[in-house]
Every structure is written in C-alpha cells, then in structure tokens.
Design a protein around this motif. Structure first.
Motif, short mmCIF file in Angstrom:
data_model
loop_
_atom_site.label_atom_id
_atom_site.label_comp_id
_atom_site.label_asym_id
_atom_site.label_seq_id
_atom_site.Cartn_x
_atom_site.Cartn_y
_atom_site.Cartn_z
N PHE A 22 32.90 45.92 13.05
CA PHE A 22 33.60 46.98 13.16
C PHE A 22 34.85 46.32 13.56
O PHE A 22 35.96 46.10 12.76
N ARG A 23 35.29 45.00 14.24
CA ARG A 23 35.91 43.96 14.47
C ARG A 23 36.40 43.38 12.59
O ARG A 23 37.65 43.60 12.55
N TRP A 25 36.14 44.77 9.69
CA TRP A 25 35.90 45.90 9.31
C TRP A 25 38.12 45.84 8.92
O TRP A 25 39.03 46.17 8.55
N SER A 26 38.63 46.02 10.59
CA SER A 26 39.50 45.97 11.05
C SER A 26 40.25 45.02 10.55
O SER A 26 41.39 44.86 10.55
N ARG A 27 39.90 43.86 10.91
CA ARG A 27 40.56 42.55 10.26
C ARG A 27 40.54 42.55 9.29
O ARG A 27 42.49 42.51 8.48
N ALA A 29 41.25 45.50 6.78
CA ALA A 29 42.22 47.07 6.81
C ALA A 29 43.03 46.01 6.97
O ALA A 29 44.94 46.04 6.19
N SER A 30 43.48 45.01 8.05
CA SER A 30 44.62 45.12 8.76
C SER A 30 45.39 43.65 7.75
O SER A 30 46.78 43.54 7.49
N PHE A 36 42.78 52.04 9.83
CA PHE A 36 40.91 51.67 9.85
C PHE A 36 40.26 51.56 11.24
O PHE A 36 41.67 51.27 12.27
N THR A 37 39.64 53.03 11.04
CA THR A 37 39.75 53.47 12.67
C THR A 37 38.88 53.94 13.11
O THR A 37 37.58 53.69 11.87
N ARG A 38 38.74 54.09 14.52
CA ARG A 38 36.83 54.15 14.71
C ARG A 38 35.94 55.25 13.49
O ARG A 38 34.61 55.27 13.48
N PHE A 41 35.38 53.99 10.57
CA PHE A 41 33.83 53.23 10.84
C PHE A 41 32.35 54.00 11.07
O PHE A 41 31.25 53.61 10.33
N LYS A 73 35.17 40.68 3.84
CA LYS A 73 35.19 40.91 4.78
C LYS A 73 33.12 40.32 5.96
O LYS A 73 33.14 40.06 6.94
#
Length: 222
Positions: A22-23, A25-27, A29-30, A36-38, A41, A73
């Motif tokens: 999750f972290r 993918w979040s990074r 996306a940023s 990118f949300t929960r 995911f 990723k």
C-alpha cells in the motif's frame, strides 16, 4: 487415494506485506500525480501490475510504461520489506512442513514479480519446500485467469483435479476454480470477507490456516 498437489498464493496467504504494498503504491501515485485510496488498493490487490496500472491510472498504457512504473513500485516495495522484514502467517509453517512430510508436491503461484518472491521466500526460509515457483513474470494473464495456477500444476506434473490452491483473494479463488482446482481460502489478513470468498467458489474458508489439517486437504481431492 489421490495425492494432492499444493499451490500457494503468497501475499496475504503465506505472508502479509499488504502495508508495504500500500505504501509503495501510494508513493508511486504521488510521484505521478494520481490519487490512490485504500478502496483502490482493496479493489486491485492480487492483480498483476499492468492490470492495476491500467485500471487505476492509465487505461491506455503501453507495455513499456507498465514495465517502467511497475519496476518503480516494486523497488519501493522491496526496500520497505528489506527494512522491516516479514513473517509467515499463523499456521503456514506447520502446514508447509506437514505437506512436505506427507510427500505432497508444492508450488507457488503468485501474481508478484520474481524479485519479490525471491526476497519473501528467502526471508521466510521456505524456498526449499517448493518444487516450482510461478510468478507474474511467467504468465501473460493475471488472476482471475487460471494461467498462473495451470502453469504451476504443469510444473508439478499434476492434474488440475488433484491440485489444492491456498488463497486469500476473490480473484485468486476464481482463478483456482476456473482451472478446475480445489481451493482453501483464508480471511486472516482481512482483504476479502468469507462470504465473498465462498461466493467465488472456495471449497473451504477459514479465519486462519492454523485451522487447516492435512486430512481436510486430502479429502478435497480424495
């Protein structure tokens, strides 16, 4: 009696590295300026990277863009796992060992790329149990297509009808059933509720793999 052949999913089944995924993918996306949300995911967990990237970020992405972003990723993900380590989920060590003692062939069938599986199987000291490891890099179609599990069965020289897949995701259960295999689904990490896994066709659904016995699994193909 028919000897079962066991095929293991990894993320969410053998180990839980969901937070690291999750972290990562979040990074990513940023970095590319996308949300990118929960929920994003949860909706894509267990898919191959090209499918996730096209579904969430770039519907028309070509293979090269998917490769480049997917590698970024996974670099983020592997760095996180190396820093934090990982452990087998409850019941896994005993089951993998019990299946080996029973002489049942075992394989990994995962959507993850080769580098991730090498890292995870090394950290958990489980590589020796698996006669074959089939990764997302080895197949053209991701779960719920059964290609990854059918490839694993072929490498184990096992008919699909005697294969039992261990999974935690709806797409994985659907892939197992599409391949003509039995499936044990586990809800421990909580990505997919028991009713959804049953609806997808899971033969057995458990809260933890500590509940699963060798006899239960043998009965599935017996």
């Amino acid at each position: 009696m028919t000897t079962p052949a066991i095929i293991w999913d990894v993320d969410g089944t053998l180990v839980d590295t969901a937070e690291q995924h999750f972290r990562a993918w979040s990074r990513l996306a940023s970095e590319i300026g996308k949300p990118f949300t929960r929920a994003d995911f949860a909706a894509t967990f267990g898919m191959r990277n090209p499918e996730i990237l096209r579904k969430l970020f770039y519907p028309d992405a070509d293979d090269q863009l998917c490769r480049d972003l997917g590698e970024r990723k996974e670099d983020l993900y592997r760095a996180s796992v190396r820093d934090e380590g990982t452990q087998l989920l409850p019941g896994v060590a005993a089951l993998v060992s019990a299946f080996a003692d029973a002489g049942w062939p075992q394989a990994v069938g995962s959507s993850a790329p080769t580098g991730n599986l090498d890292l995870l199987l090394g950290l958990t000291d489980t590589r020796r149990y698996f006669s074959a490891v089939v990764t997302g890099d080895d197949v053209r179609r991701g779960k719920p297509d059964p290609e990854v599990f059918l490839t694993a069965a072929e490498k184990l020289n096992a008919a699909p009808s005697r294969c039992v897949v261990f999974e935690d995701a709806v797409a994985g259960v659907e892939a197992a059933k599409a391949g003509g295999m039995k499936c044990v689904a586990v809800t421990f990490v909580g990505h997919h509720p028991a009713d959804k896994l049953r609806a997808a066709g899971a033969d057995i659904v458990v809260a933890s793999l500590a509940e699963v016995t060798v006899a239960q699994v043998a009965a599935l193909v017996g």
